[in-house]
Write an enzyme that holds these catalytic residues in place. Structure first.
Site, PDB file in Angstrom:
ATOM      1  N   GLY B  44       0.786  -1.172  -0.183  1.00  0.00           N
ATOM      2  CA  GLY B  44      -0.521   0.086   0.123  1.00  0.00           C
ATOM      3  C   GLY B  44       0.628   1.233   0.344  1.00  0.00           C
ATOM      4  O   GLY B  44       2.316   0.956  -0.303  1.00  0.00           O
ATOM      5  N   LEU B  45       0.281   2.271   0.873  1.00  0.00           N
ATOM      6  CA  LEU B  45       0.923   3.801   1.231  1.00  0.00           C
ATOM      7  C   LEU B  45       2.460   3.602   0.938  1.00  0.00           C
ATOM      8  O   LEU B  45       3.086   3.899   0.755  1.00  0.00           O
ATOM      9  CB  LEU B  45       0.347   4.656   0.973  1.00  0.00           C
ATOM     10  N   ALA B  46       2.714   2.764   2.621  1.00  0.00           N
ATOM     11  CA  ALA B  46       3.624   3.026   3.417  1.00  0.00           C
ATOM     12  C   ALA B  46       4.706   1.333   2.568  1.00  0.00           C
ATOM     13  O   ALA B  46       5.967   1.644   2.411  1.00  0.00           O
ATOM     14  CB  ALA B  46       3.661   2.629   4.712  1.00  0.00           C
ATOM     15  N   GLY B  47       3.989   0.670   2.361  1.00  0.00           N
ATOM     16  CA  GLY B  47       4.982  -0.143   1.989  1.00  0.00           C
ATOM     17  C   GLY B  47       5.488  -0.184   0.207  1.00  0.00           C
ATOM     18  O   GLY B  47       6.697  -0.590   0.093  1.00  0.00           O
ATOM     19  N   HIS B 268     -16.713   6.658  11.601  1.00  0.00           N
ATOM     20  CA  HIS B 268     -16.713   7.116  10.961  1.00  0.00           C
ATOM     21  C   HIS B 268     -18.166   7.347  10.693  1.00  0.00           C
ATOM     22  O   HIS B 268     -18.780   6.575  11.134  1.00  0.00           O
ATOM     23  CB  HIS B 268     -16.052   6.568   8.845  1.00  0.00           C
ATOM     24  N   ARG B 332     -16.763  13.954  14.907  1.00  0.00           N
ATOM     25  CA  ARG B 332     -16.330  12.437  14.873  1.00  0.00           C
ATOM     26  C   ARG B 332     -17.154  11.531  15.956  1.00  0.00           C
ATOM     27  O   ARG B 332     -18.372  10.639  15.754  1.00  0.00           O
ATOM     28  CB  ARG B 332     -15.558  11.467  14.072  1.00  0.00           C
ATOM     29  N   ARG B 437      -7.288  10.061  14.922  1.00  0.00           N
ATOM     30  CA  ARG B 437      -6.770   9.758  14.070  1.00  0.00           C
ATOM     31  C   ARG B 437      -7.546  11.396  13.372  1.00  0.00           C
ATOM     32  O   ARG B 437      -8.825  11.747  12.928  1.00  0.00           O
ATOM     33  CB  ARG B 437      -6.481   9.108  13.059  1.00  0.00           C
TER      34      ARG B 437
END
Lengths: 256, 640, 276
Positions: B44-47, B268, B332, B437
């Protein structure tokens, strides 16, 4: 909750080398609010209960963006809804008593893995050939250094919206991957950042594509099947770039 | 509480820590980098960003994904945007302000030094992404556009229509494929990590299963990087993708890595409610809808009329009534908890009475349909596609859903877990978001970890290992783990029970949602702690997995993942039970203000809890890392 | 580093050929071939259009038609011998035909390879359960068939009115008016011409629309006009070409009222020319 009853004809194939064939299943009490894949989940639950192996199909995000899912539904890639991936197709689009034929994507370069799952890795091979801008981490200049006209950025985005599902190849009578490849090429070719490798990229990606897929006959089935409605124009731009690239003197590439 | 964990944060003022640390860390000579092998699990983004960056540096990288292509990771579904302290809008943003907002937003349960580094890196991420060709939204002048997101006071969010995640992932993916072409990264698709191999206290490799052939294989390396995402799917229904799971992180946990703050989960508020028992996942709609929509339920639990036929006096605008100042725009978690309260009271709407109305009638009167269409057209279309109801005609139905998990494997300042050689990035680690977050920060963290943190810190670990070779894969340690994995796979096939994996997963999800969901109390958590092991035993005795272990078998894959979810769920309940305070996404009913707000207990719980695995039938050990706030003053929030 | 895993991966269905020097390298790839097809298509389209317009001289009468035919032979006589230009033109046409057909054949072969279960003629049978086409029209799907039939028809047409070798036609060299009428008076022949020209028009319709795409010279602004443009060209050619067999069959074009040289023999024409 409204429910419908359906008759499914699903392609079952136990492995890549095995012979496949259609198997008929009754899907009863399908809620109209279910997605097509949830309907298959329901059928699978019933199959497991009766001791039959569930139908293998691929899906992940189920919100139409990851590009993992996709089957032929009644002869249409991703089914009857325009601009919709299979996971976003809901059963209310079908009527009670409908007969639905479900078949995997077909192309020589998309061999069937099992049932409805196919191997689409040649699409990654096309990207590996040149679908990137060669910028090492850390070497980028400030993001606002190069202004990109809004129209250009929007056009690049239209191409970049491709989710790589392979529906274009599936829908094409020639199994051509022109729409996928063109979307990938033009996303980068349209942007100023992509100019340095523009010609190299175009040739490498087109020629890799041609090792795996058929030839485009400008039928336009791909765009119709595309969940992101990527326009055919990108194919034309790629054709133009490709021929230009073959003719151009690369040392003067900076001048175009 | 045993001992105190040392995060090895460098000394000095928070603004200089990273700069100084980069200078102090040991380097690997460019010519020597190719002598090191690194495994990156997850693309994904990090990997993908980590594997690409390590490949560019010259390390020999092996990147694994269980997807058919690295481009499909769930990072792709992020809609909103990515924060960066560029201050392009000249509205007073700065690295310090982004840092400050993130620590505060995390309800003071994150590590200051990490968050500051994240804010610093945010600036470089945008540069990197734009250079890769990510088509961010632009102004007519050709420069980048920003918007304000998630209640931030400055416009610092960069976005690409509603698909920022997809575009950033395609950028990282293209960088990764460039390295695959260059031969520095060996990409293994449809390969799932099923265990970690630890030898002499160090992570030395992993054991994987080829999802197409069923082959169990061993891979060794000098270091292992996990970028395997969050565990929201423990609730069965979440906005996560179908395959998202905790297995890689959990298996590492079982091999000694500490699992921190598992009870920090984020809800959410504006998701589309489930329509039936077989619903497989929930779909999130942008929170911006709350800017113009009014949230209400009928006052009468037996109401049967259509929404528009219910007179004003018989409607309960619960947020507006309880929070006159913020109304429908409360944060939220507050909005979510209140929605759950009214639904639990039987006031829910929709066929399953599992949602609340989000009504645009007033905004439509005020601004006209065209204005609504211009602002929310895409979201309204998406809603209609999924529910078949026209939101221009009748109010939307919404309900909260699990969407992100802040907890994860414990890591130090270098993003290394307590097992040397095991690095953890992105949502899989616990580091930067504290107990909550902020919107548009997940993409930022994944990319910061992968592009700008790990490539430096991994060198610090590898440099002293120069001259050593990875453990041979025929070593006893590998063979033992390999055999265990094979045995587990056989186990699932041999049970031959009566119920499907999904059935157990749904049941587990219900327990988690009811007891470890939006609002928790000790009775519910105790209940979860007794129900989960019982269901787990039933799972191991009665699950039915058909087919074999050769070739594609999705049920078999799911069995292993759900099995790990069972163990994680128990730890979540235990962590939530132990943390007798409310903070961020963790709301303990016992700890609230008179107004029903989350009440932190900074005296007793200003720490991260990291759990050590001791066995299936023994209680885990709770370690803590004290959190010190030198730059951001602790305050209690209030939205009245 | 690790145990290697063996797993089948889709292999390329065609190996990249050794790269030839430019411009042959362009023709080695499908995109290049499509480009060549588009360019030769434009050439052939121009010929078909000019051929149709030229043939309209038929309606002026036998003398004028013959004069037109002779004029074609006379082009360029100031610098090169008579009929050389015509032959050069014909060679160019033959080359374009050859390239067009070769490109079409090899592209089709490539697509057949890319399809597990396709047949050369329809090329569309991909799915056991059938496929439901949305965008492509009949003309687009039958390009190979229409092209092949038109190609065979052209051979017939040459045999009929250029070589004059068909026994059922009273061919008189040098009297095109007579030849046309005597050929098209036969209703099966007229029908053949009608069918072939309808197929030709279809072929031209898709080809004209498609060539912009293949050359990459289209612009989203004009995409709507492209279809109209292709339709108009195909319609003009269709109407013109169909008028010949239809009017002959209707009896509106015949040899009843004709004056010399109507019906004169080739020898007589040559004698006449020699005598001048």
């Amino acid at each position: 909750m409204n429910t419908i009853n359906l008759t499914l004809e699903v392609w079952r194939q136990s492995g890549p080398a095995a012979d496949g064939g259609f198997v008929t299943y009754e899907a009863n009490d399908v809620a109209e609010d279910m997605s097509f894949l949830e309907m298959l989940d329901l059928v699978n639950e019933q199959l497991i209960a009766t001791g039959e192996e569930p139908i293998e199909f691929e899906s992940d995000c189920r919100e139409g963006i990851c590009g993992t899912c996709g089957v032929m539904i009644n002869g249409k890639a991703h089914g009857p809804e325009k601009a919709t991936a299979t996971c976003q197709l809901h059963m209310r689009k079908f009527d009670d008593g409908d007969h639905i034929v479900v078949e995997p994507w077909r192309a020589t370069s998309f061999p069937i893995i099992k049932d409805l799952a196919v191997d689409r890795s040649p699409l990654d091979d096309i990207v590996t050939a040149g679908g990137f801008i060669g910028v090492n981490t850390g070497s980028a200049p400030d993001a606002n250094l190069i202004p990109v006209p809004k129209e250009t950025a929007d056009a690049a985005f239209d191409a970049a919206a491709c989710i790589g599902c392979g529906a274009c190849v599936a829908a094409c009578p020639n199994s051509a991957a022109q729409l996928f490849t063109s979307a990938k090429i033009q996303h980068l070719n349209l942007l100023p950042q992509g100019q340095a490798e523009r010609w190299k990229r175009t040739e490498a990606m087109v020629e890799t594509m041609e090792q795996f897929f058929g030839s485009c006959t400008n039928h336009g089935e791909c765009t119709e099947a595309c969940p992101k409605e990527i326009p055919l124009d990108f194919i034309a731009y790629t054709n133009r770039d490709y021929v230009k690239s073959k003719i151009k003197n690369r040392k003067l590439a900076g001048q175009s | 509480m045993i001992g105190s964990l040392d995060p090895r944060v460098p000394d000095g003022p928070v603004a200089d820590k990273w700069t100084n640390h980069k200078f102090d860390m040991k380097l690997v000579n460019p010519a020597n980098k190719r002598k090191f092998e690194v495994i990156v699990v997850g693309t994904g983004l990090a990997g993908a960003s980590a594997a690409a960056s390590l490949g560019e540096l010259g390390y020999r990288v092996k990147a694994l994904t269980y997807h058919d292509s690295p481009r499909r990771a769930h990072s792709i579904s992020a809609q909103g945007g990515i924060n960066a302290a560029k201050n392009y809008q000249n509205d007073g943003d700065s690295v310090f302000r982004l840092f400050y907002d993130t620590v505060k937003g995390g309800d003071y349960r994150s590590r200051e030094a990490n968050v500051y580094r994240l804010a610093e890196a945010s600036v470089d991420i945008i540069d990197q992404a734009v250079a890769q060709g990510v088509p961010f939204a632009r102004e007519y002048g050709g420069l980048l556009d920003n918007r304000s997101f998630g209640g931030a006071q400055v416009s610092r969010t960069f976005y690409a229509r509603g698909q920022t995640g997809q575009q950033l992932l395609l950028g990282a993916y293209s960088a990764l494929m460039r390295q695959v072409a260059a031969g520095t990264v060996d990409l293994l698709t449809r390969t799932e990590m099923l265990d970690l191999v630890v030898e002499d206290g160090r992570a030395v490799g992993i054991v994987t299963r080829d999802l197409l052939t069923g082959e169990i294989a061993s891979h060794s390396a000098h270091a292992v990087v996990l970028a395997t995402g969050g565990y929201g799917n423990v609730y069965y229904l979440s906005t996560n993708a179908m395959a998202c799971n905790v297995t890689a992180a959990w298996r590492a946990h079982r091999r000694g890595a500490l699992f921190a703050n598992p009870c920090y989960t984020q809800i959410h508020p504006t998701c589309i409610p489930a329509s039936d028992e077989f619903q497989s996942k929930l779909t999130l709609m942008s929170e911006s809808l709350r800017n113009d929509g009014r949230i209400w339920v009928p006052r009468d639990p037996d109401e049967t009329r259509m929404a528009k036929d219910i007179p004003e006096a018989e409607r309960y605008y619960f947020l507006e009534e309880k929070y006159p100042a913020f109304g429908n725009l409360v944060p939220r978690d507050v909005a979510s908890r209140n929605a759950k309260t009214v639904v639990d009271q039987g006031l829910g709407v929709g066929p399953l009475k599992n949602g609340v109305y989000l009504d645009f009638a007033v905004a439509r009167e005020r601004d006209g349909v065209e204005s609504i269409r211009a602002k929310y057209g895409n979201l309204f279309d998406m809603y209609e596609r999924i529910t078949g109801e026209d939101p221009y005609e009748r109010p939307m139905r919404i309900y909260p859903a699990i969407h992100y998990t802040m907890g994860g494997l414990w890591v130090d300042y270098d993003l290394m877990s307590n097992v040397p050689g095991l690095f953890v990035l992105g949502e899989a680690n616990f580091s930067d978001h504290g107990a909550n977050r902020l919107g548009a920060s997940a993409l930022m963290q994944g990319l910061a970890d992968g592009y700008f943190v790990l490539p430096y810190t991994i060198g610090n670990y590898l440099a002293p290992l120069l001259g050593t070779n990875p453990l041979p894969t025929d070593h006893e340690s590998f063979r033992a783990v390999n055999a265990e994995v094979a045995e587990r796979t056989r186990h699932w096939l041999e049970i031959k029970g009566t119920r499907s994996v999904d059935w157990f997963h749904r049941e587990l999800g219900k327990i988690c949602w009811d007891n470890i969901g939006m609002a928790r109390n000790s009775a519910g958590l105790e209940k979860a702690l007794s129900e989960i092991p019982a269901l787990r035993e039933e799972f191991h005795a009665d699950v039915r997995i058909l087919g074999g272990d050769e070739g594609l078998n999705t049920s078999l894959e799911k069995a292993g993942r759900v099995s790990d979810f069972f163990e994680l769920a128990e730890l979540m309940a235990r962590d939530a039970l132990t943390r007798e305070e409310s903070c961020g996404g963790h709301f303990r009913e016992e700890s609230q203000t008179d107004e029903g707000e989350a009440l932190r207990d900074d005296d007793n719980f200003a720490h991260s809890a990291a759990w050590e695995w001791t066995g299936s039938d023994t209680e885990p050990i709770r370690h803590t890392e004290a959190l010190e706030f030198e730059n951001v003053a602790l305050t209690q929030r209030s939205y009245k | 580093m690790a145990t290697t895993m063996s797993r089948p991966k889709p292999e390329p269905i065609s190996k990249p050929p050794r790269q030839l020097p430019f411009p042959l390298s362009l023709y080695q790839t499908a995109v290049g071939k499509k480009w060549v097809m588009a360019l030769t298509g434009i050439g052939l389209l121009g010929f078909v259009l000019a051929h149709m317009i030229g043939n309209l001289h038929l309606y002026e009468g036998p003398v004028e038609l013959r004069e037109y035919a002779e004029t074609l032979r006379d082009i360029g006589t100031e610098v090169i011998p008579r009929t050389w230009f015509l032959w050069g033109f014909r060679l160019g046409l033959i080359a374009m035909f050859a390239l067009h057909i070769h490109a079409a054949y090899t592209l089709k072969a490539m697509s057949v390879k890319a399809n597990p279960s396709s047949s050369v003629l329809d090329g569309t049978k991909k799915y056991e359960g059938g496929q439901d086409f949305i965008a492509v029209n009949f003309a687009g799907r039958t390009m190979v068939a229409s092209g092949t039939i038109v190609g065979l028809f052209i051979v017939y047409h040459l045999a009929d009115l250029t070589w004059g070798v068909l026994p059922w036609v009273d061919y008189e060299r040098g009297d095109p008016y007579h030849n046309v009428v005597s050929s098209l008076e036969n209703w099966p022949v007229a029908l053949l011409y009608i069918v072939a020209n309808i197929l030709l028009a279809m072929h031209i319709f898709h080809g004209t629309w498609s060539l912009f795409q293949s050359l990459g010279i289209n612009n989203p602004r004009y995409n709507g006009a492209r279809r109209a443009f292709a339709g108009s060209i195909a319609a003009v050619i269709l109407i013109g070409n169909l008028s010949f067999p239809i009017l002959v069959q209707a009896g509106l074009v015949d040899e009843d009222n004709c004056t010399a040289p109507c019906g004169i023999t080739g020898e007589e024409v040559e004698a006449e020319e020699a005598g001048q």
